[in-house]
Every structure is written in C-alpha cells, then in structure tokens.
Design an enzyme around this catalytic site. Structure first.
Site, PDB file in Angstrom:
ATOM      1  N   TYR A   1       0.292   9.602   3.254  1.00  6.25           N
ATOM      2  CA  TYR A   1      -1.093   9.119   3.662  1.00  6.25           C
ATOM      3  C   TYR A   1      -1.378   9.609   5.096  1.00  6.25           C
ATOM      4  O   TYR A   1      -0.701   8.946   6.057  1.00  6.25           O
ATOM      5  CB  TYR A   1      -1.373   7.774   3.365  1.00  6.25           C
ATOM      6  CG  TYR A   1      -1.817   7.437   2.179  1.00  6.25           C
ATOM      7  CD1 TYR A   1      -1.275   7.641   1.059  1.00  6.25           C
ATOM      8  CD2 TYR A   1      -3.220   7.104   1.805  1.00  6.25           C
ATOM      9  CE1 TYR A   1      -1.659   7.339  -0.468  1.00  6.25           C
ATOM     10  CE2 TYR A   1      -3.684   6.726   0.390  1.00  6.25           C
ATOM     11  CZ  TYR A   1      -2.680   7.144  -0.326  1.00  6.25           C
ATOM     12  OH  TYR A   1      -3.444   7.146  -1.707  1.00  6.25           O
TER      13      TYR A   1
ATOM     14  N   LYS B   1      10.358  11.407  -6.316  1.00  2.00           N
ATOM     15  CA  LYS B   1      10.394  12.661  -6.884  1.00  2.00           C
ATOM     16  C   LYS B   1      11.174  13.487  -6.298  1.00  2.00           C
ATOM     17  O   LYS B   1      11.108  14.524  -5.650  1.00  2.00           O
ATOM     18  CB  LYS B   1       8.903  13.430  -6.909  1.00  2.00           C
ATOM     19  CG  LYS B   1       8.631  14.516  -7.525  1.00  2.00           C
ATOM     20  CD  LYS B   1       8.662  14.351  -9.016  1.00  2.00           C
ATOM     21  CE  LYS B   1       8.349  15.757  -9.661  1.00  2.00           C
ATOM     22  NZ  LYS B   1       8.696  15.778 -11.082  1.00  2.00           N
TER      23      LYS B   1
ATOM     24  N   ASP C   1       6.670  11.301 -12.567  1.00  2.00           N
ATOM     25  CA  ASP C   1       5.743  11.969 -13.801  1.00  2.00           C
ATOM     26  C   ASP C   1       6.277  11.328 -14.873  1.00  2.00           C
ATOM     27  O   ASP C   1       5.534  10.974 -15.870  1.00  2.00           O
ATOM     28  CB  ASP C   1       5.915  13.361 -14.037  1.00  2.00           C
ATOM     29  CG  ASP C   1       7.477  13.964 -13.412  1.00  2.00           C
ATOM     30  OD1 ASP C   1       8.337  13.326 -12.924  1.00  2.00           O
ATOM     31  OD2 ASP C   1       7.804  15.129 -13.631  1.00  2.00           O
TER      32      ASP C   1
ATOM     33  N   ASP D   1      -0.187   4.150  -5.336  1.00  2.00           N
ATOM     34  CA  ASP D   1      -1.658   3.908  -5.066  1.00  2.00           C
ATOM     35  C   ASP D   1      -2.091   4.497  -6.517  1.00  2.00           C
ATOM     36  O   ASP D   1      -2.780   3.946  -7.579  1.00  2.00           O
ATOM     37  CB  ASP D   1      -2.035   4.952  -4.221  1.00  2.00           C
ATOM     38  CG  ASP D   1      -3.651   4.709  -4.041  1.00  2.00           C
ATOM     39  OD1 ASP D   1      -4.302   3.484  -4.502  1.00  2.00           O
ATOM     40  OD2 ASP D   1      -4.362   5.464  -3.293  1.00  2.00           O
TER      41      ASP D   1
ATOM     42  N   ASP E   1      -3.182   1.922 -10.190  1.00  3.09           N
ATOM     43  CA  ASP E   1      -4.536   2.179 -10.879  1.00  3.09           C
ATOM     44  C   ASP E   1      -4.053   2.275 -12.427  1.00  3.09           C
ATOM     45  O   ASP E   1      -4.873   1.755 -13.277  1.00  3.09           O
ATOM     46  CB  ASP E   1      -5.253   3.279 -10.432  1.00  3.09           C
ATOM     47  CG  ASP E   1      -6.062   2.697  -9.366  1.00  3.09           C
ATOM     48  OD1 ASP E   1      -5.895   2.039  -8.604  1.00  3.09           O
ATOM     49  OD2 ASP E   1      -7.264   3.549  -9.198  1.00  3.09           O
TER      50      ASP E   1
END
Ligand code: ATP
Length: 361
Positions: free
Chosen positions: A138, A191, A224, A248, A252
């Site tokens: 971010y 990742k 993923d 984030d 969602d």
C-alpha cells in the site's frame, strides 16, 4: 479498567452518506446492551469528519478531531465519501487512512461469518482475516515521506512493497492471540513462490511467532490457492493472517461469500487503541432513505467491545458484546432484514428489532 470501574469514554464519528444513520443505529444497540448487562452508560464524545468537518473547520479530517482521538481508547467511525469532496479537500490521505496512520492502527481485523436466515454462498463460513495494515504494497502507508508508487517516465510505473520483521511479528501475534480464543487454527497467506524475499519473510516470521503458541495449529497457503479454497472449503478456516493488499482482497471475497457487504465488520487496532469501522463505504445512493443495513457497524462495535474487554480483563464488556451478537443473529433468524439482504426492514426497524431482543437472551 476493572469490573467495578465501568464508565467508558468512547468516540463517535458519524461521517458521510449513510454514516449518520448506521452510527446512530449502532450507538442505540451499544447503549442498550450496556444497560442490560448493568454497565454504567458510555460517555460518547461526538467528533466531526467529512462534509460536516469541512463545513465547520474547512478540513475533512480536522486536527481537533485527531487531537481528541489521541486521548480516547476506542471509537466508532462511520464511512466517509472522499470522492465527493471539493478537489482542495482531496489532497491528503482520506479521513480513515489519516487516522490509521496517525495512531498506527496496524491490525485490520475483518470477520466473515454466515448467519442463519441470510442466503450465503458459503453458509458454513466463520472466519477472521487479520490483515497487516501499515506496510506491504500500500503506497500510502509504506514510506516515511512521499509515496511508494511512482513513475520514472510516463510509460513506466513502479510500486514499492515494504515488509519488516517488526510489523510482521506484531500482526502475527494478533492473529495467534485471536486464534487461541477461537478454534485454534491460523493460516498464513502469502505468495512466497514468486516474491521469495518479501512474502518469504512474511511467511517465515509468522511461523517463528507460531512457535510461541503451541496449542494453535498453523499452515500456509499461496494467495491464489486461498481464493479458490475460500469458495471450495470455507469451513476449514478459522484465522487467516496476511499482508495488506491480500487481506483487502480476501476480506471482500470472504465478506461476500458469507452474506453481503452490509454485514462485513472490521476493527482497526494498535496495542492501545481500537477503531470500529464497517468494511462498506458511504453508499451515497441510499443515504438519507433509512435503508442502510446497520449490521456491519453494529458487529464492528461488538469487536471493539471484545477488544476492550480483553485488554482490560473486563467480562461485562464481553457480555455486552455477546448480547448484541446474539440479538442480531436472532433478528435475522426471525426473517427481519434490510433490503440489501432481500428483506423489507428499514434501518430503524431492524435496529428496533435488535434492541427488543437484547433484553430477551
Ligand atoms: P468505498 O470506496 O468508500 O468503500 P464504494 O463506492 O466502493 O465505497 P460502498 O459505498 O460500500 O462502496 O457501496 C457499494 C454498494 O454496496 C452500493 O450499491 C451500496 O448501496 C451498497 N452498500 C454499502 N453499504 C451498505 C449498507 N450498509 N447497507 C446497504 N447497502 C450498502
């Protein structure tokens, strides 16, 4: 605060759009729950941000509000609609970002839990995403000065990801502490196969912290694969700890799988302060129509009360939080829901139904 000293002083920030409606609906259920469990009434400190603050102070995030928050342990913050501010009020960080940065609210805790009575893609989901909130990818958070995103030429753009041991350790401790009070399972999401240094550090430090919590089962997943697993086997997950950007996105996804965005609750916290804030935004299209779902903020307040209860070993705060959570679940079970969930109840009708059930449990 001990069980005998129950007077709490908390901030109340209404914000923009549906903010005033959902904040008032949240305050009403928290006040009632305090009364029901025999706690002294909260001393609410009302503070402006957004359009109200622009009108009063010429600034969507006035220094007066920040200064007052400095002296508070916790507060409820409604959404802001920064996109609707005049250009001169859109130059700095948006209000919530400014608060998170100023008070180093490094942990963003987001619940995703399906409720009986609400159609959900993942009806057996009951998990918490513990998102690192202060660095990662971010750009607005990861530099001392300037932005972590820049363009050396008009056709080249770079973004810097920042990962530090200190920040990873503190978020990992949060996740493992939360897991000890739940089903005792933490999944580290990263990742590291393509970003072995940054994401590898995140994964490895989380595993180091895990050694201090031998009762908690730990595993790790690539982000993923995690996205697919949340859809395929949602009940397998209890607490997920991950870096800022992944947290984030996954929250969602989990929020939507477990119901709707109008139900998604979150808490932003440091070791000394906490901010209850719904995941959703200001929803200007429905503002002022008494249609907003207040659940997300009401459940965020539940998280805030538990955070205070844990910090102060104050069982009555836990009892108040449990009451609100049960009253909301019971209301949904009875078929009372706002229009985002396919129901007919207004914001105030839903809230009245929750308040009535606070007394029954
Ligand atoms: P932000 O970027 O500030 O998060 P946004 O524009 O991405 O805002 P929201 O303001 O959360 O998104 O709105 C997204 C959609 O969800 C809209 O259709 C809105 O009406 C709906 N929505 C959001 N919150 C609620 C709520 N509490 N109750 C009912 N509908 C909501």
């Amino acid at each position: 605060m001990s069980d005998s000293e129950t007077r709490l002083r908390l901030g109340l920030i209404e914000g923009d759009g549906i903010g005033p409606e959902v904040v008032r609906a949240t305050r009403a259920v928290v006040d009632d729950a305090f009364q029901v469990v025999g706690l002294d009434p909260i001393e609410w400190v009302t503070l402006p941000i957004g359009h109200t603050a622009i009108a009063e102070f010429g600034d969507p995030m006035p220094e007066q509000t920040l200064k007052t928050l400095e002296g508070l342990d916790a507060w409820i913050m409604g959404p802001h609609d920064s996109a609707s501010y005049a250009p001169e009020h859109r130059t700095g960080l948006p209000p919530a970002g400014a608060v998170r940065k100023r008070f180093d609210l490094f942990a963003n805790i987001r619940w995703a839990r399906a409720h009986e009575g609400v159609r959900a893609v993942a009806p057996d989901m009951d998990l918490i995403i513990v998102r690192e909130n202060s660095e990662g990818l971010y750009a607005d958070r990861n530099m001392h000065g300037g932005s972590g995103e820049f363009s050396p030429t008009s056709d080249v753009a770079l973004a810097v990801g920042v990962f530090t041991r200190t920040a990873i350790e503190r978020i990992a401790h949060q996740a493992f502490k939360i897991a000890t009070r739940r089903r005792k399972k933490v999944t580290i999401v990263h990742k590291a196969n393509v970003l072995p240094r940054t994401m590898g550090l995140f994964r490895d430090v989380c595993y180091e912290v895990a050694e201090e919590y031998p009762d908690v089962e730990v595993n790790d997943e690539h982000v993923d694969a995690m996205a697919a697993l949340l859809v395929r086997t949602p009940a397998d997950f209890d607490v997920i700890v991950t870096e800022n950007l992944f947290g984030d996105i996954l929250s969602d996804l989990a929020g939507e799988l477990s119901g709707s965005i109008g139900m998604a609750a979150s808490l932003n916290s440091s070791d000394s302060q906490a901010m209850a804030q719904a995941v959703h935004g200001a929803a200007p299209m429905i503002a002022g129509h008494n249609r907003a779902n207040p659940m997300a903020l009401q459940l965020s307040a539940v998280g805030m009360l538990r955070w205070l209860g844990t910090r102060d070993s104050h069982s009555a705060l836990y009892r108040a939080a449990d009451r609100i959570e049960h009253a909301i679940a019971d209301t949904l079970r009875a078929g009372v829901a706002t229009s985002d969930l396919g129901g007919l109840a207004s914001t105030t009708e839903f809230t009245e139904q929750v308040r009535a059930r606070l007394h029954r449990w």
